[in-house]
Design an enzyme around this catalytic site. Structure first.
Site, short mmCIF file in Angstrom:
data_model
loop_
_atom_site.label_atom_id
_atom_site.label_comp_id
_atom_site.label_asym_id
_atom_site.label_seq_id
_atom_site.Cartn_x
_atom_site.Cartn_y
_atom_site.Cartn_z
N CYS A 92 -21.72 -117.05 -26.40
CA CYS A 92 -21.69 -116.51 -25.18
C CYS A 92 -20.54 -116.47 -24.53
O CYS A 92 -19.48 -117.22 -24.84
CB CYS A 92 -22.91 -116.98 -24.43
SG CYS A 92 -22.79 -118.23 -23.69
N ARG A 142 -31.06 -111.91 -14.88
CA ARG A 142 -31.59 -113.13 -15.96
C ARG A 142 -32.08 -114.24 -15.01
O ARG A 142 -33.03 -114.92 -15.54
CB ARG A 142 -30.34 -113.62 -16.91
CG ARG A 142 -29.77 -112.22 -17.70
CD ARG A 142 -29.18 -112.89 -18.65
NE ARG A 142 -29.66 -114.22 -19.49
CZ ARG A 142 -28.98 -114.84 -20.18
NH1 ARG A 142 -27.74 -114.64 -20.43
NH2 ARG A 142 -29.71 -115.95 -20.95
N ASP A 202 -23.43 -125.19 -13.56
CA ASP A 202 -23.77 -124.04 -13.18
C ASP A 202 -23.38 -123.50 -11.81
O ASP A 202 -23.55 -122.56 -11.19
CB ASP A 202 -25.43 -123.94 -13.43
CG ASP A 202 -25.74 -124.06 -14.76
OD1 ASP A 202 -26.90 -124.03 -15.20
OD2 ASP A 202 -24.95 -123.62 -15.62
N ARG A 259 -30.73 -117.28 -25.24
CA ARG A 259 -30.11 -118.50 -26.26
C ARG A 259 -31.20 -119.47 -26.01
O ARG A 259 -31.35 -120.38 -27.13
CB ARG A 259 -28.61 -119.08 -25.67
CG ARG A 259 -27.76 -118.29 -25.99
CD ARG A 259 -26.36 -119.09 -25.46
NE ARG A 259 -26.51 -120.43 -25.73
CZ ARG A 259 -26.49 -120.94 -26.90
NH1 ARG A 259 -26.19 -120.01 -27.84
NH2 ARG A 259 -26.68 -122.16 -27.17
N ARG A 270 -21.66 -122.80 -27.74
CA ARG A 270 -22.84 -123.08 -27.69
C ARG A 270 -23.69 -123.37 -28.88
O ARG A 270 -24.49 -123.08 -29.26
CB ARG A 270 -23.25 -122.40 -26.80
CG ARG A 270 -22.61 -122.14 -25.33
CD ARG A 270 -23.49 -121.48 -23.96
NE ARG A 270 -24.62 -122.27 -23.93
CZ ARG A 270 -25.43 -121.56 -22.80
NH1 ARG A 270 -25.21 -120.46 -22.45
NH2 ARG A 270 -26.59 -122.42 -22.38
N LYS A 280 -35.70 -121.26 -13.16
CA LYS A 280 -35.73 -120.62 -14.72
C LYS A 280 -35.77 -121.83 -15.83
O LYS A 280 -36.36 -121.82 -16.79
CB LYS A 280 -34.74 -119.83 -14.67
CG LYS A 280 -33.95 -119.14 -16.08
CD LYS A 280 -32.92 -118.31 -15.88
CE LYS A 280 -31.58 -119.04 -16.06
NZ LYS A 280 -31.30 -119.27 -17.54
N ASN A 281 -34.92 -122.71 -15.67
CA ASN A 281 -34.61 -123.62 -16.82
C ASN A 281 -35.77 -124.71 -16.77
O ASN A 281 -35.73 -125.78 -17.88
CB ASN A 281 -33.37 -124.26 -16.61
CG ASN A 281 -32.08 -123.27 -16.91
OD1 ASN A 281 -32.43 -122.17 -17.34
ND2 ASN A 281 -31.04 -123.39 -16.45
#
Ligand code: EPZ
Length: 426
Positions: free
Chosen positions: A118, A400, A308, A94, A123, A24-25
């Site tokens: 968040c 997500r 994470d 974000r 952040r 995803k990132n």
């Protein structure tokens, strides 16, 4: 986002193969990079998760078109006709801040809502703003929007106070069309940053040092679209590693397992007594153990232990015999999941940036709520080993970053149901 809840029946052994999807990132900055040059881009191995569609909805708003065919994403940015992102789209993700650098570089202006905080922390985006200002952008805050203007960005040396992942990515994209050379010092070294550099190079940018703390980018006047395959998601892989190791009768093989991106977590996994066998370039067979040893974990930027993955390791450490410690050094509020685990009878004490996990504890199912994407994934892992049933509210947060997680776990014989949940709607 409509609310969802996952109902997880615990205590059943899981057996079979599960494949890690694209990161995803990595795909989020890639979607922003399509603004740097008009044309058709092709991204293979794209995870079809909520965050990706949020970013694509923003692209559509700007005038781009896109379509998904299985796990391949096609984006056409020839039709971009505006540079402003509305709050209602940006506030869903974000990572929308990643559009700031590319829009400013390509169109000389951008209006991007200042992302809110968040659950895991404030952040801020001050590194993004000051870095772009170093590249000669003028950025003002107007009614909650960052308004950027620049005739043409000029290359410069930028030293980041902290190796921020998305700040590094934003500046790399901005520098790609800036005049002259940009040097980013104290840059983030994550694999997703290295991947973005690979994409930008295919688009015609000259980049040296990506993946190290100093990245040098030679800006070009014009770039061209490119094709690329998204790298595997190391955080999803780490999630499955812990999930596979916690029930003594599990027999799970993980495919597309990016060993080379998980050096620090794998060392900690082995230190706590975890056993996995490398069966080929990217195949991991996990051997669950009857007991695990307590360990200490300190999160840090790549190549250190990733923040994470600390929620998932925390679940494993509730099953270790003794006191484990997790120190969180990136985000100021990343232990909210601990209070949810304690509802499942875990024994975790949080003091500021440190969690003390007393194991071994028998987890017992109860209603809990996902406080962020990774916390939600950790609760799924806990629910799978807890007695009775665990209902996870706000499970839409898990979606997500994890594509079809319940369906994929059902293929391993997990009992996990999904229900809409009006109560949860934020
Ligand atoms: C990226 O977030 C990831 N998101 C996060 O993953 C990940 O947890 C994080 O990197 C750390 O690895 C994406 O890549 C889309 P940072 P990012 O900027 O870039 C401070 C997930 O679950 N900071 O590296 O936002 C910040 O407050 C998400 O997929 C500033 O002070 O993280 C934090 O303390 C969660 N000013 C630290 O730096 C800034 O301008 C690291 O943040 C930027 C960051």
């Amino acid at each position: 986002m409509e609310g969802r809840k996952y109902i997880v029946k615990g205590g059943r052994p899981l057996k079979g193969e599960i494949s890690v999807k694209g990161a995803k990132n990595a795909v989020l900055p890639a979607i922003s990079a399509t603004l740097l040059a008009p044309g058709v881009y092709e991204f293979k191995n794209v995870p079809l998760v909520r965050d990706v569609f949020c970013m694509l909805n923003i692209l559509s708003h700007l005038g781009a078109s896109w379509k998904v065919d299985e796990d391949t994403l096609y984006v056409n940015t020839e039709g971009i006709h505006r540079v402003d992102i509305p709050y209602e789209l940006a506030s869903q993700i974000r990572a929308s801040i990643l559009f700031l650098g590319a829009l400013t570089a390509r169109f000389g202006e951008a209006v991007v809502p200042l992302p809110g905080g968040c659950q895991i922390g404030k952040r801020p985006v001050n590194f993004h703003q000051s870095g772009l200002e170093k590249l000669s952008a003028e950025i003002t805050l107007d009614h909650g929007n960052l308004v950027a203007k620049a005739k043409r960005l000029k290359g410069a040396e930028v030293v980041l106070d902290f190796p921020s992942v998305t700040a590094t990515e934003n500046l790399m994209m901005a520098a790609s069309l800036a005049e002259g050379e940009t040097v980013i010092k104290n840059a983030a070294r994550e694999p997703e940053v290295f991947f973005l550099a690979e994409l930008l190079q295919r688009m015609g940018v000259e980049i040296k040092g990506a993946g190290t703390e100093t990245v040098i980018i030679k800006g070009r006047k014009r770039l061209k679209p490119a094709k690329i395959k998204i790298i595997p998601d190391r955080i999803e892989a780490g999630t499955f590693l812990i999930l596979a190791s916690l029930h003594p009768e599990n027999e799970i093989t993980i495919k597309n397992f990016p060993f080379e991106y998980l050096e620090a977590p794998l060392l900690k996994f082995q230190e706590m007594g975890g056993v996995l066998e490398r069966k080929g370039k990217d195949v991991a067979k996990v051997y669950p153990q009857r007991s695990y040893r307590p360990i200490e974990i300190s999160t840090s930027p790549y190549p250190g232990f990733p923040t994470d993955l600390q929620p998932m390791f925390a679940v494993a450490l509730t099953q270790a015999e003794g006191l484990s410690i997790i120190r969180e050094n990136l985000f100021e509020n990343r232990f909210l999941y601990a209070f949810e685990l304690n509802r499942l009878s875990a024994n975790i004490r949080v003091e500021g940036q440190t969690a003390f996990i007393q194991g071994k504890t028998r987890l017992v199912g109860s209603p809990v709520k996902a406080t962020d994407l990774r916390a939600g994934a950790a609760l799924v892992i806990a629910g799978l080993i807890a007695e009775n049933t665990t209902t996870i509210y706000r499970a839409e947060l898990i979606e997500r970053g994890y594509e079809k997680l319940p369906e994929r776990l059902r293929e391993l014989s997990a009992e996990i149901e999904v229900e809409p949940c009006a109560l949860c709607e934020a």
